[in-house]
Motif scaffolding. Structure first.
Motif, PDB file in Angstrom:
ATOM      1  N   LEU E 172      12.912  23.411  48.781  1.00  0.00           N
ATOM      2  CA  LEU E 172      11.506  23.596  48.442  1.00  0.00           C
ATOM      3  C   LEU E 172      11.279  24.436  47.183  1.00  0.00           C
ATOM      4  CD1 LEU E 172       9.952  24.118  51.994  1.00  0.00           C
ATOM      5  CD2 LEU E 172       9.757  22.098  50.543  1.00  0.00           C
ATOM      6  N   TRP E 173      12.112  25.419  46.985  1.00  0.00           N
ATOM      7  CA  TRP E 173      11.980  26.243  45.782  1.00  0.00           C
ATOM      8  C   TRP E 173      13.297  26.936  45.459  1.00  0.00           C
ATOM      9  CZ3 TRP E 173       7.722  30.354  47.446  1.00  0.00           C
ATOM     10  CH2 TRP E 173       8.063  30.898  48.691  1.00  0.00           C
ATOM     11  N   SER E 174      13.361  27.459  44.223  1.00  0.00           N
ATOM     12  CA  SER E 174      14.585  28.147  43.800  1.00  0.00           C
ATOM     13  C   SER E 174      14.656  29.518  44.445  1.00  0.00           C
ATOM     14  CB  SER E 174      14.567  28.323  42.282  1.00  0.00           C
ATOM     15  OG  SER E 174      13.547  29.251  41.951  1.00  0.00           O
ATOM     16  N   LYS E 175      15.846  30.103  44.429  1.00  0.00           N
ATOM     17  CA  LYS E 175      16.015  31.449  44.950  1.00  0.00           C
ATOM     18  C   LYS E 175      15.140  32.437  44.187  1.00  0.00           C
ATOM     19  CE  LYS E 175      20.652  30.772  46.749  1.00  0.00           C
ATOM     20  NZ  LYS E 175      22.042  31.237  46.837  1.00  0.00           N
ATOM     21  N   ASP E 176      15.102  32.269  42.877  1.00  0.00           N
ATOM     22  CA  ASP E 176      14.333  33.209  42.073  1.00  0.00           C
ATOM     23  C   ASP E 176      12.845  33.154  42.409  1.00  0.00           C
ATOM     24  OD1 ASP E 176      16.590  34.070  40.887  1.00  0.00           O
ATOM     25  OD2 ASP E 176      16.303  32.967  39.005  1.00  0.00           O
ATOM     26  N   LYS E 177      12.331  31.940  42.483  1.00  0.00           N
ATOM     27  CA  LYS E 177      10.910  31.810  42.773  1.00  0.00           C
ATOM     28  C   LYS E 177      10.616  32.330  44.178  1.00  0.00           C
ATOM     29  CE  LYS E 177       6.800  29.247  42.339  1.00  0.00           C
ATOM     30  NZ  LYS E 177       6.123  27.956  42.266  1.00  0.00           N
ATOM     31  N   ALA E 178      11.464  31.952  45.125  1.00  0.00           N
ATOM     32  CA  ALA E 178      11.262  32.391  46.509  1.00  0.00           C
ATOM     33  C   ALA E 178      11.225  33.909  46.567  1.00  0.00           C
ATOM     34  CB  ALA E 178      12.366  31.841  47.418  1.00  0.00           C
ATOM     35  N   SER E 179      12.183  34.516  45.887  1.00  0.00           N
ATOM     36  CA  SER E 179      12.271  35.979  45.920  1.00  0.00           C
ATOM     37  C   SER E 179      11.010  36.610  45.329  1.00  0.00           C
ATOM     38  CB  SER E 179      13.513  36.421  45.147  1.00  0.00           C
ATOM     39  OG  SER E 179      13.602  37.817  45.139  1.00  0.00           O
ATOM     40  N   GLU E 180      10.612  36.088  44.202  1.00  0.00           N
ATOM     41  CA  GLU E 180       9.446  36.647  43.514  1.00  0.00           C
ATOM     42  C   GLU E 180       8.184  36.517  44.388  1.00  0.00           C
ATOM     43  OE1 GLU E 180       8.572  34.577  39.825  1.00  0.00           O
ATOM     44  OE2 GLU E 180       6.466  35.125  40.158  1.00  0.00           O
ATOM     45  N   VAL E 181       7.985  35.320  44.924  1.00  0.00           N
ATOM     46  CA  VAL E 181       6.775  35.080  45.712  1.00  0.00           C
ATOM     47  C   VAL E 181       6.795  35.867  47.023  1.00  0.00           C
ATOM     48  CG1 VAL E 181       5.484  33.362  47.036  1.00  0.00           C
ATOM     49  CG2 VAL E 181       6.285  32.818  44.714  1.00  0.00           C
ATOM     50  N   MET E 182       7.901  35.793  47.723  1.00  0.00           N
ATOM     51  CA  MET E 182       7.928  36.399  49.048  1.00  0.00           C
ATOM     52  C   MET E 182       7.750  37.920  48.961  1.00  0.00           C
ATOM     53  SD  MET E 182       7.903  33.964  51.141  1.00  0.00           S
ATOM     54  CE  MET E 182       8.086  34.872  52.672  1.00  0.00           C
ATOM     55  N   ASN E 195      17.451  35.753  58.782  1.00  0.00           N
ATOM     56  CA  ASN E 195      18.886  35.824  58.994  1.00  0.00           C
ATOM     57  C   ASN E 195      19.468  36.485  57.748  1.00  0.00           C
ATOM     58  OD1 ASN E 195      19.243  33.788  57.010  1.00  0.00           O
ATOM     59  ND2 ASN E 195      18.958  32.228  58.583  1.00  0.00           N
ATOM     60  N   GLU E 196      20.688  36.889  57.841  1.00  0.00           N
ATOM     61  CA  GLU E 196      21.304  37.656  56.771  1.00  0.00           C
ATOM     62  C   GLU E 196      21.221  36.926  55.442  1.00  0.00           C
ATOM     63  OE1 GLU E 196      25.777  39.193  55.705  1.00  0.00           O
ATOM     64  OE2 GLU E 196      25.158  37.111  55.970  1.00  0.00           O
ATOM     65  N   GLU E 197      21.491  35.641  55.500  1.00  0.00           N
ATOM     66  CA  GLU E 197      21.552  34.823  54.292  1.00  0.00           C
ATOM     67  C   GLU E 197      20.211  34.802  53.576  1.00  0.00           C
ATOM     68  OE1 GLU E 197      22.788  30.149  53.553  1.00  0.00           O
ATOM     69  OE2 GLU E 197      22.778  31.037  55.571  1.00  0.00           O
ATOM     70  N   ASP E 198      19.132  34.567  54.323  1.00  0.00           N
ATOM     71  CA  ASP E 198      17.814  34.526  53.693  1.00  0.00           C
ATOM     72  C   ASP E 198      17.423  35.902  53.158  1.00  0.00           C
ATOM     73  OD1 ASP E 198      17.831  31.923  54.446  1.00  0.00           O
ATOM     74  OD2 ASP E 198      16.231  32.079  55.924  1.00  0.00           O
ATOM     75  N   ALA E 199      17.773  36.935  53.909  1.00  0.00           N
ATOM     76  CA  ALA E 199      17.469  38.280  53.442  1.00  0.00           C
ATOM     77  C   ALA E 199      18.135  38.536  52.101  1.00  0.00           C
ATOM     78  CB  ALA E 199      17.926  39.307  54.481  1.00  0.00           C
ATOM     79  N   LYS E 200      19.381  38.076  51.970  1.00  0.00           N
ATOM     80  CA  LYS E 200      20.090  38.267  50.708  1.00  0.00           C
ATOM     81  C   LYS E 200      19.384  37.547  49.570  1.00  0.00           C
ATOM     82  CE  LYS E 200      24.781  39.025  52.428  1.00  0.00           C
ATOM     83  NZ  LYS E 200      25.995  38.316  52.884  1.00  0.00           N
ATOM     84  N   VAL E 201      18.918  36.322  49.855  1.00  0.00           N
ATOM     85  CA  VAL E 201      18.219  35.563  48.817  1.00  0.00           C
ATOM     86  C   VAL E 201      16.947  36.281  48.387  1.00  0.00           C
ATOM     87  CG1 VAL E 201      16.886  33.448  48.365  1.00  0.00           C
ATOM     88  CG2 VAL E 201      19.134  33.316  49.495  1.00  0.00           C
ATOM     89  N   ILE E 202      16.159  36.679  49.343  1.00  0.00           N
ATOM     90  CA  ILE E 202      14.838  37.227  49.026  1.00  0.00           C
ATOM     91  C   ILE E 202      14.946  38.630  48.443  1.00  0.00           C
ATOM     92  CG2 ILE E 202      12.564  37.866  50.011  1.00  0.00           C
ATOM     93  CD1 ILE E 202      13.263  34.768  49.831  1.00  0.00           C
ATOM     94  N   PHE E 203      15.881  39.433  49.012  1.00  0.00           N
ATOM     95  CA  PHE E 203      15.979  40.814  48.553  1.00  0.00           C
ATOM     96  C   PHE E 203      17.131  41.010  47.577  1.00  0.00           C
ATOM     97  CE2 PHE E 203      13.789  40.992  52.674  1.00  0.00           C
ATOM     98  CZ  PHE E 203      12.588  41.529  52.242  1.00  0.00           C
ATOM     99  N   ASN E 204      17.670  39.887  47.074  1.00  0.00           N
ATOM    100  CA  ASN E 204      18.619  39.919  45.965  1.00  0.00           C
ATOM    101  C   ASN E 204      19.931  40.631  46.255  1.00  0.00           C
ATOM    102  OD1 ASN E 204      15.618  40.777  44.544  1.00  0.00           O
ATOM    103  ND2 ASN E 204      16.458  38.741  44.227  1.00  0.00           N
TER     104      ASN E 204
END
Lengths: 336, 336, 336, 336, 336, 336
Positions: E172-182, E195-204
């Protein structure tokens, strides 16, 4: 073996089982179909060499479409790919007085978003004898209208004969637009196939109910359509919709020799989708085999009668199956 | 939106698949149904606010019944619970000359063992426009007869109109007992619904075979039933049982304006159970919408014609579906 | 309870589901059947004591056949075993104008390779009242012809009455060979059962199309067959194959009192395989119960009418089911 | 071949498919089962002559039960009939941490309402070698308790050996009543079969969790049970319920030679219902074949291990299947 | 009973049966699901009052979604309609080393094309206690991001607590965009679920393989996420993907009291889709019931463990089912 | 794309569903398979150009085989036809301690009766890179032994490399005959594939149980087999049959560089038939792509691991699927 090219959309068909309504279904039967693919598959089952041209998404569903084409001996080498979607449609099979309902979810599909450059018609038509499309293909987008038109121009230029099934779909475009666009194609078409209703839409005759057949009106219209255009032949299928379970099914033709009428079949329907497409395939096959028009009419009507007794859109009948029906008068005695 | 209350039994229905006999079946299809629930579901599908009153066991099966009611928008808040059982019935679908067989296993169910105190009719009928029950409910036990009677008394008192479908079941009580009990209810009933056969049992006319329809006899009986009672209207369904596959289906009515007859449908049957209940729902709906009697007759007959084409007892047709049938003359042309 | 012996082949039947073609099927429904077993099962369902004689492979499939016989109360104690194979056949159910197709894979089966010493007819026929076989059994091999002949000789010697259903199968032998061999059996046979077509093959009448029934020709042939042989009675089934969905079904008989004709049933077919076998069972049952010929004809025709409404080859109808049909005129009203 | 009589209830079992919850299921798989019938079927599959005694409703369901018994070679000649009902039970198959749920609807069944006069035990036990029942049968009603007791008295009198599986069902009676009633039976019983939990209920030991196995406690209890009663042998099954998917399964025995323990199987469960019954059948078979106690234990444990891998309640394994497992150590190599 | 609002997309889910690949499937099982609807259904099964907000096409599929919501007691009154499409997704169930594959066809759906004016959050949140959404909803379009943001602002304003499940979807979206928006949403969120994986994506945080669980790294990240934001509590699910058949499943939490860890379940998976959503529902339920954090963790982990054993996305477990698991340690003993 | 020819038998496979025993099954799942076809299909799925050579009956079943080959892109142009039969085999899927059983009914098939003149190997091998057959093909008849031998001679002559999977089938020939015949082929073979058990049979080593793996003995035998023959490489698959549900699966190789061992997979089995064939396909693919032996071993083992998770005999995995497994260590994380 003739080489035949058809062009259009293929979709995933999801059908409810055993007359269940969609609301009652936790199972859908899956198959893959589309008007012009249905024609190609039927012709392949008749032993012809067929090519189906379309654009597919590059995912498991697109791959599965290819394996379906392989299975039925339809050549897929001119198919293009992108990352959009495969259209789907849902079929809720009616019974008796309850109509069958079809819900299309075909917007934004790979083929609907295809571009003119995707298809090199010169290459595609090399060595081809026949090109077939239906009114659904140009209806998918303005670009598709142009692509279809380019195909017709190129086919004519290369001596490839063209058949078109009008196949008007009100969900895709208005009657006015359909009529305007389709008329542009008519000069290129050798054989026109339609049902009375679609012919009225495209050629601007007044609409009347199709449930009982007014043969006189049919003959009037087919003669008009033939006389006012440059077709070699025109064929109309006539469906008498008694109810969802039983339909009358016959056809008429018009060419320079005048009008012919086929035998009528009263069909206990297993699956009526693809009925018109199997008629078109019967017409193309018999044309390529140089049947006389009356024999064409009977062959195509018998072929499409059999289609109504087969699940899913494809007519899996062989030429032998069709000939057996023509010879047996439909008694369907058991074959041991 | 009117508020309609129905009262009766709901059972687990276990049906064999694909015309198999019970002896051949290692699978049963499961659904949940009962005459008065069928009426409530059909009315909910027509957009009305419906309440179904019954008593259920407090176990997974009882919980599942509630989820079925929720799904079809039937309010369950007046339902009571105990630790007895849910009745079941087995349906062996016939074909052609082989009759459909129904085996009931409904004794000792929670509703059959219900007590008068379980139901507070004053509360239930608050704001209600209509109350419907069939002859099955009082037949379940003597206590149920009394509960039903209390409901009728209270409904009349509160200005709630009452319809009753005679629905005679020979496995539940004798003709004599049924006749005696049901006659007690007649003064409370605004609209009586029946088939000819049940009317004969309850009102003591002589029995004759139902397989072909003797219209004269029908008209005589319905007129008699209307004249000798205080109903606003009487409706009879007429089933011509040609065989298990095809039935003729029509109806007649009698009110102060005299007798009307509906169109007759020849139906290829998918599932005939619940056919009468869907007719009753059609009558109640059209009554609440103030249709004239003749229009009521046609609406209810068309509605129940559609029911015969739908699996399981419920009529899942909408008002629009029924109107489409009325306008189309049953040709069931495909809806794309 | 009479003791009845039948002799022949049992096969695994693999049928496509829901009108699918074999090519479309990733599922086959499995059942076990064969002409003479079908007769035995139907007679067991009528309450008679039946013995089925055959030879089976000693493997899971052979064991499963035995459990099928047990289930339907057919005695298997005279069955022999080896390490060959169980025959199979594939049924592709037709619809409307599409014929049902049957593909046999029965060569080299245990029964086709059976030897004369496998069967001790004296022991088998001890206490027996009736022996039945069809023209399929002697067609399986020359050895089987001899075994069958030995059985007939021994049956006659021991006073066991014999019925034979001609059941000509063109895949198994030529018309000439069938005619020559079957004629040897005729002097031993008390009751001959056939359809018109098979009678023509065996007794060398000219063939004509069976799809519509020429009653005069039927009467002529049955009278000839009766007059030129020593049968007590001859019965012909008459199938009017309108299409795969609907057949007309009736029968005629000839004995010393002359010709009788049964009522004709128009049947919506669920499964027509085993139709003739269920007719034979009806004839044998009614003969053993000393029905008059006309009543026999009606009983057997009604029994076999019901068979057409039941999945797989076996007629699971009881005597009561048949009598209900005879009394109801086929209206198939629901049994609650 | 020994003659073995078992006595109890048979029910229609309705199971959800593919781990679906009842609420999610519009299909139930149907089979027919009951603790003592399960034992009889397993023994018949081992080649023994078995008789199942019960009372059934005289309807299609009762008839279908008889055809099931026929199919599995269980003699039904001592079965009685009335017009009550066949009990049913619903099985919601669990998975992993979700438990399997069983809902019984068995009240008011024909067998629960049976009377002492229905069963002539002298006639039933003529020539019998063994009688088996479980604690479910006396729990069905006070009359059933008496009938069971009469059967035990008569069996003992006629030299028929008796086995009993305690099979405590908390839905049928309280622990106190079960304990009091079952203790009356103990003096008649030659072989007692139980699981630890039921033994604790009946013999008044304290309850503890069964999910992991405390072997010491098991040995203590089985020794106590053996010492304080007059059994020839006592067998306990030990189920280690890791979760719904995998169970540990083993058993212990106690006789005059002391305690033995079987191999333990870790089973991926297909269907655990009937597991205990198949163990009982293994014990009875091996007792009648004079196996030593340790071999009995291994045979019955292997037999019931296989049952867990077979759908529905019946153990369809042959003696050869069990021996193959005993010899192979459970590696289950493919058999081609 | 608390009032809980969830907001997001619902799709038609089409799943292959019995581990078949899509290419092998001519049947799909149909259900309707979506992350936030899954949460609402689970909470309704726990007895809470739930509202699901979305936009649907006004066709049979949209109507069927409503009947699904009704069935599971989820209020649909704030749902909007248009004439676009319902998203679909295809699930190819893996086994052992073969991964499950999910193909989304969700573009251009009614909800993805929804407009800010469709939703009146003030009205929707009147009387609400809780608002839940996942990271999928803002990812559907830029407009949806805004709508979601408006909902959060309004919820905070009205005192409605908010939970968010990060649910990162790379399609649906890139990691960067997801992180910025979320990250814009974080200040509004009371309870964060991931989950750990999503947390890593969003919180870099840096990505590492999830197949085995590195508890130390988990604890580090959850602590960081908690410390650097203003959440009341943070919950992470920990999936140990041993293979497609067995997964380890546990969770950790972080709040002011520090870190807690749940019990770990080894799950034989029936259907893992919706696992995370059922965890979120467990967290919300237990929060509203004022469980302490550790009890919340255990409740939500047990609830979502059960989900993995249930077909389709919804957790149909009741609070009682969850408590039984918590008390039984997962032995899943049969419930009779 | 390499051109690969495989030669052998294709049969109709009839499998019971959902762990049912054949005796319990009224449904069989149908597919078409055979050792050498399985290899061809897997190689086609890897993108290679494959030809399958066999002889088929000219009937619906033979036609369906052709459509299966088309579907999976296997060229059928060298296939011959007659009027014999298609072999069938029945698969009863085991579970846990219950073994899977396979019953072959393959005698007298078209291929078993094929003649030397049917196959023009010179024409078939034109342009081919590889020829593969298994020990099943020469076992079908003495004529097939000769045909196979002619194929090997011609292949060698034309520079086509040869692989052979020993595939010993005890139902087709004795160990002595198999050993004698197969040894004649060895000088022609470049790559030998086997399991330990078959290697022992053919090369006359002593047999021991396969359920646990004695790695030393494996290494000894593979080294011996390599040293005493002229193969380029030898590969053995090692199956640890824990039970029907879980198998250990790995492999070893021997070439001039010595012995290599693959990773071992513990597999939850969906369908183990065709496991060895998919290994052979993996070896051929990786050989043609010039993988080193160790990489070959890992590729083929991973490929065949995936096969065990797919229904029916064919490995439908792509090269990408295999590589994903090799890279992921089998955690099978969901692919969205």
């Amino acid at each position: 073996m003739s080489k035949i090219v058809t062009f259009g959309e293929v979709m995933l068909r999801l059908s409810t089982d055993n007359y269940r309504k969609i609301q009652q279904s936790d199972i859908f039967r899956a198959s893959y179909a589309g008007s012009e693919l249905n024609v190609a598959v039927s012709l392949a089952n008749f032993g012809e060499q067929t090519y189906f041209v379309t654009k597919l998404p590059k995912n498991i569903l697109g791959d599965t479409v290819i394996s379906v084409l392989n299975r039925f001996n339809v050549n897929s080498k001119f198919i293009k790919y992108d990352n959009n979607r495969l259209g789907t449609y849902y079929v809720e099979r009616g019974a008796s007085q309850r109509p069958t309902k079809v819900i299309y979810d075909r917007k934004f599909s790979s083929i609907a978003l295809a571009k003119s450059l995707d298809f090199n018609w010169e290459q595609i038509f090399k060595g081809a004898d026949w090109f077939h499309f239906s009114g659904i293909t140009p209806a998918l987008s303005d670009e598709l209208t142009e692509i279809c038109f380019q195909a017709c121009v190129k086919a004519k230029e290369m001596g490839v004969k063209i058949s078109c099934d009008l196949n008007y779909r009100s969900k895709l475009w208005s009657k006015d637009k359909a009529s305007e666009v389709m008329k542009r194609f008519m000069p290129y078409i050798n054989i026109l196939i339609a049902n009375e209703e679609d012919a009225k839409v495209i050629f601007n005759y007044e609409y009347s109910d199709q449930s009982s057949i007014d043969m006189k009106s049919y003959e009037y219209i087919i003669r008009e359509v033939f006389n006012r255009n440059s077709f070699d032949k025109v064929f109309f299928t006539l469906r008498e919709s008694l109810n969802s379970t039983i339909n009358g099914w016959s056809s008429i033709s018009c060419d320079k020799q005048g009008i012919s009428r086929s035998k009528k079949y009263d069909i206990y329907i297993v699956d009526r989708l693809g009925g018109g497409d199997s008629f078109a395939a019967g017409i193309i096959y018999s044309e390529l085999k140089s049947y006389c028009t009356k024999d064409q009419l009977e062959f195509a009507t018998a072929a499409s009668c059999l289609k109504h007794t087969i699940n899913d859109d494809f007519n899996l009948s062989s030429v032998e199956d069709v000939k057996n029906l023509l010879e047996s008068d439909g008694n369907a005695r058991i074959k041991r």
